[in-house]
Design an enzyme around this catalytic site. Structure first.
Site, PDB file in Angstrom:
ATOM      1  CD  GLN A 174      11.162 -26.240  33.759  1.00 37.02           C
ATOM      2  OE1 GLN A 174      10.900 -26.136  34.862  1.00 37.02           O
ATOM      3  NE2 GLN A 174      11.704 -27.286  33.301  1.00 37.02           N
ATOM      4  CE1 TYR A 222       4.308 -28.837  40.026  1.00 36.54           C
ATOM      5  CE2 TYR A 222       6.309 -29.478  38.720  1.00 36.54           C
ATOM      6  CZ  TYR A 222       5.774 -29.286  39.794  1.00 36.54           C
ATOM      7  OH  TYR A 222       6.522 -29.199  40.913  1.00 36.54           O
ATOM      8  NE  ARG A 275      18.150 -33.332  45.763  1.00 38.84           N
ATOM      9  CZ  ARG A 275      17.589 -34.252  45.019  1.00 38.84           C
ATOM     10  NH1 ARG A 275      17.983 -34.914  43.775  1.00 38.84           N
ATOM     11  NH2 ARG A 275      15.816 -34.481  44.960  1.00 38.84           N
TER      12      ARG A 275
END
Length: 375
Positions: A101, A186, A323
């Site tokens: 990424q 971002y 998670r």
């Protein structure tokens, strides 16, 4: 087998996966210092999770300017490329597939990462956000992001080139592709939204202009590594960090249309995963399918039941789990055989050593899925 739709092979444009369970990108802040270099410990961590249909690496800054958190890995130096190569070799040896990424945080940063200079952004608008910074005492703390400096128009081309170079570096490091991080507040997401972009040049104002930066980045990255090996992460319904843009859905759909025209391999939707978070409307998912013919991945608090349902309904091609992969390196096998999931230690999420990172064991005696793909 539980959730059989998740264990059918996927072949769509740029993706050929043995199952539909993807490991989502998760910042863990364990790169070696100085230099933000991937380590042997990271190689062990990712290889343990190679039975995922696809691993998406933690976000990795494309330049020094792109950093916003301590101890996150980069993809712009020779040492970083060599470090990542050890990771991809370990994942491939375990039968897995992995993309990197690509990340520029924009205003989600702090002067400590830039020799005292301000972070850069489309406009000088402060986010309502914090970033994780390790102090001189070695302890990490959340600190407020300052008001950034607005990029000059001439500087934008240099950042586009940083993305191209980083994509090439990722392929040199042995990755199977790259994912452009255009979500979660971002830099690219900041260009997309009128709440963070009030420019009056060719990169701000109308939807057409706000999508331009993403399109330019996607074009050079796809040219560098191949469109089929390129994915893009978007966050249409996430509004945190001052990103509640009133026309973001129309903007995302226009972005999807342009990315489809470039034959980008997949879109990865980052969905809100907190309690009482807004649900993504089904009509948006259908509209997105009409705008984009590549694969669609979704991520955001999915469990096996919800993941099975959305894939079976053909509203997504694969589901990324974050998670659950932390404490369950054999997550795919646990889902397949309906085994209970282990809980992770939240105190070890960012920074540290093997504890709470690579020391979570697979379920004893759990049947293992092969990670190798015929697809």
């Amino acid at each position: 087998m539980l959730a059989p739709a998740l264990f059918s092979p996927l072949r769509r444009r740029g993706l050929a996966l043995p199952n539909r369970i993807v490991m989502a990108p998760m910042t863990r802040s364990r790169a070696a210092q100085p230099g933000d270099i991937p380590t042997a410990l990271m190689a062990e961590y990712y290889a343990q999770r190679a039975s995922a249909g696809l691993i998406i690496s933690e976000a990795s800054q494309i330049s020094c300017q792109g950093q916003g958190y301590s101890h996150t890995p980069g993809i712009y130096s020779a040492a970083q490329i060599n470090g990542w190569r050890k990771v991809t070799e370990a994942v491939h040896a375990a039968g897995g597939r992995m993309v990197l990424q690509l990340w520029h945080v924009g205003r989600m940063s702090h002067p400590v990462f830039h020799d005292g200079a301000l972070p850069v952004a489309p406009s000088a608008l402060a986010p309502d956000a914090q970033v994780w910074v390790v102090g001189s005492d070695g302890i990490g703390r959340m600190v407020d992001c300052p008001t950034p400096r607005a990029l000059e128009t001439a500087e934008i081309a240099d950042i586009v080139e940083d993305y191209r170079r980083a994509a090439g570096n990722a392929m040199a490091a042995g990755f199977d592709g790259v994912e452009i991080h255009a979500a979660n507040g971002y830099l690219i997401d900041q260009f997309l939204r009128s709440t963070s972009n009030n420019r009056t040049d060719a990169y701000g104002g109308s939807i057409d202009k706000r999508v331009r930066f993403l399109e330019e980045v996607a074009l050079v990255v796809a040219h560098e590594v191949g469109a089929a090996r390129t994915g893009v992460r978007l966050a249409p319904y996430i509004t945190a960090r001052g990103m509640a843009c009133p026309d973001i859905i129309d903007t995302i759909l226009e972005a999807a249309r342009r990315l489809d025209a470039l034959d980008i391999g997949y879109l990865h939707l980052s969905e809100a995963d907190w309690d009482d978070a807004p649900q993504v409307p089904e009509d948006f998912r259908h509209t997105l399918r009409r705008h984009f013919d590549g694969a669609i991945l979704v991520a955001g608090g999915y469990d096996a039941e919800r993941a099975q349902a959305i894939v079976q309904a053909d509203l997504a091609d694969a589901v990324a789990f974050g998670r659950p992969f932390i404490a369950n390196p054999d997550l795919a096998a646990r889902i397949a055989h309906d085994h209970p999931l282990a809980d992770f230690d939240p105190t070890t999420l960012f920074g540290g050593d093997a504890r709470g990172y690579s020391d979570y064991p697979p379920r004893h005696g759990s049947p293992q899925l092969t990670a190798k793909a015929d697809a």
